[in-house]
Design an enzyme around this catalytic site. Structure first.
Site, short mmCIF file in Angstrom:
data_model
loop_
_atom_site.label_atom_id
_atom_site.label_comp_id
_atom_site.label_asym_id
_atom_site.label_seq_id
_atom_site.Cartn_x
_atom_site.Cartn_y
_atom_site.Cartn_z
N GLY A 86 6.69 -6.09 5.73
CA GLY A 86 7.30 -5.07 4.90
C GLY A 86 6.30 -3.97 4.63
N GLN A 91 2.81 3.32 0.37
CA GLN A 91 1.64 2.73 1.02
C GLN A 91 1.08 3.61 2.13
OE1 GLN A 91 3.73 -1.32 1.39
NE2 GLN A 91 1.56 -1.89 1.30
N CYS A 130 -0.44 -8.61 0.79
CA CYS A 130 -0.04 -7.20 0.78
C CYS A 130 -0.91 -6.44 1.77
CB CYS A 130 -0.20 -6.63 -0.63
SG CYS A 130 0.23 -4.87 -0.77
N LEU A 131 -0.29 -5.54 2.53
CA LEU A 131 -1.04 -4.75 3.51
C LEU A 131 -2.00 -3.78 2.82
CD1 LEU A 131 1.70 -3.98 6.20
CD2 LEU A 131 -0.16 -5.66 6.32
N HIS A 172 8.95 -7.23 -3.42
CA HIS A 172 7.58 -6.73 -3.29
C HIS A 172 7.58 -5.24 -2.95
CE1 HIS A 172 3.26 -7.39 -1.92
NE2 HIS A 172 3.54 -6.21 -1.38
N GLU A 173 8.41 -4.84 -1.97
CA GLU A 173 8.43 -3.45 -1.53
C GLU A 173 9.05 -2.53 -2.58
OE1 GLU A 173 6.55 -2.89 0.84
OE2 GLU A 173 6.45 -4.96 1.56
N HIS A 176 6.51 -1.67 -5.05
CA HIS A 176 5.62 -0.61 -4.55
C HIS A 176 6.17 0.77 -4.87
CE1 HIS A 176 2.17 -2.21 -2.49
NE2 HIS A 176 2.88 -3.03 -1.73
#
Length: 222
Positions: A86, A91, A130-131, A172-173, A176
């Site tokens: 994701g 991000q 997380c990226l 999660h996204e 963000h």
């Protein structure tokens, strides 16, 4: 009389197999190194904690134009190259309410102006990463099932009823897009462990103090 057995030829044949096996192993190692190189390049294009963009709230998308399509395509490529499941627009430094995610069995999906509805009262606590916080993995509590509604990059309505990993990813996204990180949902013990991992990470700028805020989607129980 039988045909003579050519030991010299057999010896050469064995060497050929050995070289082929070495070549295969070398090739696999090269492929792994290339995947890691691509992953690193992708991560370099994704904002890393504590980048200020990760704490900014994204705005509703009002224009469905070629720029939006290009943004989504770039995000899909970055997510795949970074070996993620994701990725939110914030991000990559774009304050638009867009995220992409892998939907099991159906490929990658993009959701524009997402809304989370019908969260289950049942929750699950699973390890989450997380990226934007490379290498940090800690248990996070999320609703076990949830529905995300929105539109696709063409402006057509979409709705996904999700559970398990899919439910976790869209929560999660969406966080963000509201400037919320999974760090904000941790209990004290997990937060302490997360900060330990962050301080140990080679990408972390220790001169910038961490910021923790409350998710507008409610407490950890979703």
């Amino acid at each position: 009389m039988t045909e003579p057995h050519d030991h010299h030829h057999e010896h050469e044949h064995e060497h050929e197999h050995e070289h082929e096996h070495e070549h295969e192993e070398l090739s696999e190692a090269d492929e792994e190194r290339e995947r890691e190189r691509v992953r690193r390049l992708a991560l370099a294009q994704i904002r890393q904690y504590p980048d200020a963009a990760l704490r900014m709230k994204a705005k509703e998308v009002t224009e469905f134009d070629p720029y939006l399509m290009q943004l989504v395509e770039r995000m899909i490529t970055l997510m795949a190259d970074a070996q993620g499941v994701g990725l939110a627009a914030t991000q990559v430094g774009v304050l638009q309410r867009v995220f992409v995610f892998d939907l099991e069995g159906e490929g990658t999906k993009a959701v524009v102006n997402p809304r989370l509805v019908d969260p289950s009262s049942e929750t699950e606590t699973e390890e989450e990463g997380c990226l934007s916080l490379e290498g940090v993995r800690v248990p996070v509590e999320r609703s076990a099932r949830i529905t995300v509604q929105g539109v696709d990059p063409n402006g057509d309505e979409v709705r996904f009823e999700l559970e398990g990993l899919g439910a976790r990813v869209v929560q999660h996204e969406t966080d963000h897009l509201d400037g919320v990180l999974f760090l904000d949902r941790l209990d004290p013990a997990a937060r302490k462990e997360a900060m330990r991992q962050i301080r140990a990470a080679d990408w972390y700028n220790q001169q910038t103090p961490p910021v923790v805020k409350v998710s507008p989607h409610g407490a950890t129980r979703g």
